[in-house]
Design an enzyme around this catalytic site. Structure first.
Site, PDB file in Angstrom:
ATOM      1  N   LYS A 124       3.055  -3.055  -5.089  1.00 47.85           N
ATOM      2  CA  LYS A 124       3.776  -3.978  -6.150  1.00 47.85           C
ATOM      3  C   LYS A 124       3.874  -4.691  -7.010  1.00 47.85           C
ATOM      4  CE  LYS A 124       3.459   0.465  -5.195  1.00 47.85           C
ATOM      5  NZ  LYS A 124       2.934   0.318  -3.686  1.00 47.85           N
ATOM      6  N   SER A 472      -0.523   7.161  -0.824  1.00 45.53           N
ATOM      7  CA  SER A 472      -1.273   5.800  -0.143  1.00 45.53           C
ATOM      8  C   SER A 472      -2.628   5.480  -0.178  1.00 45.53           C
ATOM      9  CB  SER A 472      -0.545   5.134   0.901  1.00 45.53           C
ATOM     10  OG  SER A 472      -1.653   4.363   2.047  1.00 45.53           O
TER      11      SER A 472
END
Length: 556
Positions: A124, A472
């Protein structure tokens, strides 16, 4: 002192108090006479992708000084998705992107920096910093920490993080013994750096290059190579050129640049999380990027790479094969890229890649011999995902590209994971995990543990998994995420019942619940969304403000 943004904190009689404070930090008159560059360092001591970033920062600062600037470092937070996985920590992962963007914006605007060198590495942090760069629109570039080297087991097999999660399911299913289990634990992640497959961190670092906001090699030079330090020094020097030439992020992050990045995304088989992050960065740059655009680009872009978890290659193999420059050179042969665009090198895309060569067609397929003629990511729509869902097509076994199965429904990840490891999920099932979207999570947690358990138990070619959460980049199989509208927003996924038939057609772009409209209307009449699981703190505020996954899960 020159015509610098930093004059707002250092020039003129009225800024004497500001200069006094800067001198209290040890700055000299000579240093104050130069452009002041913010060096945004996301180093911390818990994440392997970030533990070494102080070395990158020192190299960046050396480059800035060599080019006549004054570097001043400040920190950014970073969450490790692997460590945060499968507990409440994962709720803080995606949401941290907004905190990073806000904090970088705050520090840069409050202190009058002339430019920024952004040092992220993991998931992120890269998009969060790029979002801030777009908002601020002062000269900026990204130099990431680089990828981890692949691990090697005693069998000499090269492995990465996804192997560790899959080993849990394999061990529980008695497919591997204790010695192999510990060999994987000790040797899968051998160095610092972002985990060595084409997971989200490496996807975003590679796409930063494609977007024009990182130097050539940003996405693929291994973290432990001296070349990474040299690249960081060049990044420090390059920011001074960007300031001199007044080249700013919005000169680079244009609509055409995002199309280039999406095209590279499809070619490399990037993480599905890129379908959250690229639209979020684009929004800050004033560009509309939606799932329909992604599908249009995927339809004409060949998939040229199969890196872990989709294949056996790792980021270091892509590096030795020529990196993102070689990928872009292959795509340019098909006229799929706009080569005229400006980048942070101060040169066009065409100039950047003119000497790039595909050194290993086993790792980077030639454009005329792709793994598939369409991109690595597919967007699905249907009554179960009216606003869209996303799947990493390149990591799906051929036999699962179409699938019909009975729904096994779970309101959250824990119940689904327990059912998988306890052998309750059978061949042909479609696992539905809901109330895990941006609002429902809150924070849209990743589902790596359930997908890895399925793979480790040998069910990834027999069972599909659908969620309004996300995956993921290490997930593989028919893992369909980002289902939108999400359950917490009243999406059809909230109305699915145990035993319903779900139809999946990945190549056809379809995701359908085989239930009539009349029956769905009946279920909707008695439907009430579940109350948020987290009612206090930052995540409660996040849940109130966040948009759907189809809009990049940005805050409004």
């Amino acid at each position: 002192m020159g015509d610098f943004i930093s004059n707002r904190i250092k020039a003129g009689t009225s800024r004497m108090p500001h200069r006094a404070l800067l001198k209290a930090s040890g700055l000299t008159e000579e240093e104050l006479s130069h452009p002041i560059i913010g060096v945004v360092n996301a180093q911390n001591e818990i994440i392997p992708g970030h533990i070494h970033l102080d070395q990158i920062s020192e190299a960046v600062k050396a480059g800035i000084r060599m080019a006549g600037g004054t570097p001043l470092e400040f920190p950014a937070i970073a969450v490790c998705d692997g460590i945060a996985m499968n507990h409440i920590g994962m709720n803080y992962s995606l949401s941290s992107r907004e905190l990073i963007a806000d904090s970088v914006e705050t520090m840069a605007a409050a202190h009058g920096f002339d430019g920024l060198v952004l040092i992220p590495n993991c998931d992120k942090v890269v998009p969060g910093m790029l979002m801030a760069a777009a908002r601020l629109n002062i000269p900026a570039l990204v130099i990431s920490g680089g990828p981890m080297l692949a691990g090697r087991l005693v069998t000499n097999e090269k492995v990465s993080l996804s192997k560790t999660f899959e080993a849990v399911g394999a061990y529980i299913a008695e497919k591997i013994d204790g010695a192999t289990f510990h060999d994987i634990e000790d040797n899968s992640c051998p160095t610092c750096g972002s985990c060595s497959g084409m997971y989200t961190a490496n996807s975003m670092n590679c796409l930063t290059e494609a977007l024009g906001m990182g130097l050539l090699g940003n996405g693929t030079i291994p973290a432990v190579y001296s070349e990474r330090i040299r690249l960081a020094k060049h990044a420090g020097m390059k920011i001074m050129e960007l300031i001199t030439r007044n080249i700013r992020p919005l000169d680079i992050m244009t609509e055409a640049a995002f199309i280039n990045a999406l095209t590279v995304d499809m070619a490399i088989g990037a993480s599905t999380n890129s379908m959250l992050h690229l639209p979020a960065i684009a929004r800050e740059a004033g560009v509309v990027l939606n799932l329909e655009t992604a599908n249009e680009i995927s339809a004409k872009t060949p998939n040229l790479c199969k890196l872990a978890p989709a294949g056996t290659h790792h980021i270091e193999d892509l590096y030795f094969a020529g990196g993102i420059g070689a990928i872009m050179r292959e795509l340019s042969e098909l006229n799929l890229l706009d080569l005229s665009l400006m980048t942070v090198t101060g040169k066009t895309v065409r100039k950047n890649i003119e000497n790039c060569v595909n050194k290993n067609p086993d790792v980077i397929r030639h454009a005329e011999d792709p793994y598939s003629k369409t991109g690595g990511i597919a967007v699905l729509k249907g009554n179960l995902a009216q606003n869209g869902a996303v799947v990493k097509r390149s990591a799906v076994a051929p036999e699962m590209l179409t699938h019909s199965g009975k729904a096994r429904v779970f309101d959250g990840e824990d119940g689904a994971y327990d059912a998988i490891i306890n052998g309750e999920i059978k061949s042909g099932d479609v696992v539905v995990i809901r109330y895990c979207g941006p609002k429902g999570g809150p924070g849209m947690p990743e589902m790596l543990s359930p997908t890895s358990a399925l793979a480790g138990m040998g069910l990834d070619k027999e069972v599909a998994l659908i969620t309004d959460g996300r995956f993921s980049g290490a997930s593989r199989g028919a893992s369909i995420g980002h289902v939108s509208p999400e359950a917490a927003a009243g999406g059809v996924i909230a109305l699915v019942q145990e035993g319903d038939t779900i139809q999946i057609d990945i190549n056809g772009g379809k995701l359908e619940l085989d239930v009539s409209d009349e029956e769905l209307d009946k279920r909707r009449a008695s439907f009430a969304p579940k109350a948020p699981r987290i009612k206090t703190g930052w995540l409660a505020r996040y849940a109130r403000l966040v948009t759907g996954a189809d809009k990049g899960a940005v805050l409004e």
